[in-house]
Design a protein around this motif. Structure first.
Motif, mmCIF file in Angstrom:
data_model
loop_
_atom_site.group_PDB
_atom_site.id
_atom_site.type_symbol
_atom_site.label_atom_id
_atom_site.label_comp_id
_atom_site.label_asym_id
_atom_site.label_seq_id
_atom_site.Cartn_x
_atom_site.Cartn_y
_atom_site.Cartn_z
ATOM 1 N N LYS A 54 0.816 -1.201 0.000
ATOM 2 C CA LYS A 54 0.000 0.000 0.000
ATOM 3 C C LYS A 54 0.851 1.253 0.000
ATOM 4 O O LYS A 54 1.679 1.450 0.872
ATOM 5 N N PRO A 55 0.654 2.143 -0.983
ATOM 6 C CA PRO A 55 1.446 3.362 -1.073
ATOM 7 C C PRO A 55 1.334 4.192 0.187
ATOM 8 O O PRO A 55 2.253 4.874 0.588
ATOM 9 N N LYS A 101 7.135 -5.804 3.200
ATOM 10 C CA LYS A 101 6.135 -5.243 4.114
ATOM 11 C C LYS A 101 4.759 -5.482 3.521
ATOM 12 O O LYS A 101 4.512 -5.188 2.362
ATOM 13 N N GLY A 102 3.866 -6.060 4.296
ATOM 14 C CA GLY A 102 2.568 -6.467 3.779
ATOM 15 C C GLY A 102 1.619 -5.314 3.529
ATOM 16 O O GLY A 102 1.616 -4.321 4.260
ATOM 17 N N GLU A 103 0.794 -5.468 2.508
ATOM 18 C CA GLU A 103 -0.188 -4.443 2.167
ATOM 19 C C GLU A 103 -1.178 -4.236 3.309
ATOM 20 O O GLU A 103 -1.677 -3.144 3.529
ATOM 21 N N LYS A 104 -1.435 -5.298 4.045
ATOM 22 C CA LYS A 104 -2.389 -5.227 5.156
ATOM 23 C C LYS A 104 -1.690 -5.420 6.498
ATOM 24 O O LYS A 104 -2.302 -5.876 7.468
ATOM 25 N N GLY A 105 -0.409 -5.090 6.529
ATOM 26 C CA GLY A 105 0.342 -5.256 7.764
ATOM 27 C C GLY A 105 0.636 -6.706 8.086
ATOM 28 O O GLY A 105 0.861 -7.059 9.256
ATOM 29 N N ASP A 106 0.650 -7.548 7.047
ATOM 30 C CA ASP A 106 0.811 -8.986 7.259
ATOM 31 C C ASP A 106 2.062 -9.552 6.594
ATOM 32 O O ASP A 106 2.146 -10.737 6.313
ATOM 33 N N GLY A 107 3.044 -8.702 6.331
ATOM 34 C CA GLY A 107 4.270 -9.141 5.676
ATOM 35 C C GLY A 107 5.349 -9.551 6.668
ATOM 36 O O GLY A 107 5.188 -9.426 7.890
ATOM 37 N N TRP A 108 6.453 -10.043 6.120
ATOM 38 C CA TRP A 108 7.561 -10.488 6.964
ATOM 39 C C TRP A 108 8.121 -9.339 7.787
ATOM 40 O O TRP A 108 8.364 -9.497 8.989
ATOM 41 N N ALA A 125 -0.132 -13.069 -4.775
ATOM 42 C CA ALA A 125 -1.091 -14.025 -5.323
ATOM 43 C C ALA A 125 -2.137 -14.465 -4.301
ATOM 44 O O ALA A 125 -3.194 -14.990 -4.677
ATOM 45 N N LYS A 126 -1.869 -14.233 -3.028
ATOM 46 C CA LYS A 126 -2.849 -14.578 -1.993
ATOM 47 C C LYS A 126 -4.137 -13.781 -2.177
ATOM 48 O O LYS A 126 -5.220 -14.255 -1.847
ATOM 49 N N THR A 127 -4.007 -12.569 -2.702
ATOM 50 C CA THR A 127 -5.189 -11.726 -2.913
ATOM 51 C C THR A 127 -5.423 -11.428 -4.393
ATOM 52 O O THR A 127 -6.313 -10.657 -4.728
#
Length: 356
Positions: free
Chosen positions: A7-8, A49-56, A244-246
């Motif tokens: 997410k930008p 870094k995850g788009e929804k705060g769910d990254g490594w 690809a998860k989303t």
């Protein structure tokens, strides 16, 4: 090396937070005055870094703060962009840790941006993925690749030559070499697969007839492929697997030449301690933490990537799927020193060939 598929707002917010912090500290603050602050600033290529705060990164930074009390301030962009920002700030260094993809980590070292530090656990990282003088080491392994739309194409393309077909006109795009790391990787792989610079540029000149045009962001291409705006784009395994998860229409593939095997090469996220970092001790602690066994186990389970440590054998569902994805793909080892030294020459050749 890339700009964000994430997410930008997160990237912008991180930048604004950093800017505000720097303003509060004052432009002339010395590293000594900041040494005791419970903060560490990371400049990084996007993708972890995850788009929804769910990254490594999200998990690692949260766990790191909980364990040490040290808050991570994060700024992301393309690998080249992060290196150039660090260069501009050399007289007033702001970053503590720099994470980029090759050849930009080598470029950062050549520009004097990194200081020696060998993180705990770095002895388990292959020699090819760390600097002999301790200037940087891989923290997440990764591989270059392409994506295609599984809904519009019944099967993945197989060869570079197939992409010259008219059905890909204005349906194909790759990120800009020299700006985006994965864009630079297009040139590196083409040079390998076609047997040299001239043959690669001849091919890329032909491919330009189908290319939508330059893109500073690799991460923004995957959503276009998923929606069918594009049929094919470049990327990398870790980032695209996570996306690809989303994005259900996203498939990963590796081009071959003619009747040859599909090929790829390692494109690890490599981290180094910034020279004259304002929070050197905290930067060392974060580098150590990213190479802990727990953090490395989570590279695949959470980040969709490959552990940098060879002694960490992930067995989660993502690790199994990633291993299957890589079966039958020939992995070659680029000469990163040569690429770093001649990067401008290669990018200029690409610009000339494509009229970019």
């Amino acid at each position: 090396m890339r700009t964000s598929p994430l997410k930008p707002i997160a990237a912008v917010t991180g930048s604004l937070v950093l800017a505000a912090t720097l303003s509060a500290c004052g432009g002339s603050s010395s590293a000594d005055s900041k040494a005791d602050e419970k903060v560490v600033t990371v400049y990084s290529a996007d993708g972890l870094k995850g788009e929804k705060g769910d990254g490594w990164y999200d998990k690692v930074f949260e766990d790191f703060e909980a364990k040490t009390g040290i808050k991570v301030k994060y700024v992301e962009g393309g690998s080249g962009e992060m290196v150039q920002r660090a260069v501009r700030e050399k007289s007033n260094t702001q970053a503590d840790v720099l994470v980029t993809l090759p050849p930009f980590i080598q470029q950062a070292d050549a520009k004097g941006l990194l200081q020696p530090y060998v993180p705990v656990g770095a002895d388990k990282v292959p020699d090819a993925q760390k600097n002999a003088k301790g200037k940087w080491t891989a923290v997440v392994n990764n591989y270059f690749g392409f994506v295609y739309n599984k809904k519009e194409l019944t099967q993945a393309p197989k060869t570079w030559e197939e992409l010259l077909d008219g059905k890909y006109k204005n349906k194909l795009q790759y990120s800009t070499p020299g700006v985006a790391g994965d864009g630079t990787a297009v040139v590196i792989k083409a040079m390998h697969d076609f047997g040299g610079k001239e043959a690669a540029m001849e091919y890329l000149k032909k491919l330009q007839a189908n290319n939508v045009g330059p893109s500073a962001s690799t991460g923004k291409l995957a959503p276009k492929v998923d929606k069918g705006e594009l049929l094919v784009a470049n990327g990398d395994v870790q980032m695209n697997y996570a996306q690809a998860k989303t994005m259900p229409n996203l498939g990963i593939w590796f081009p071959a030449t003619g009747t040859g095997k599909p090929t790829t090469f390692a494109l690890p996220y490599a981290a180094g301690l910034v020279e004259a970092a304002p929070h050197t001790t905290n930067g060392k602690k974060l580098l150590d933490f990213m190479l802990t066994e727990q953090a490395q186990q989570e590279v695949s389970a959470i980040g969709g990537g490959f552990a940098a440590r060879t002694d960490v054998k992930a067995t989660d569902a993502n690790a199994t799927a990633l291993a299957q994805l890589m079966q039958g793909v020939e992995i070659f080892n680029p000469n990163w020193l040569d690429i770093s030294t001649h990067l401008t020459e290669y990018v200029d050749a690409w610009k000339s060939a494509t009229g970019s």
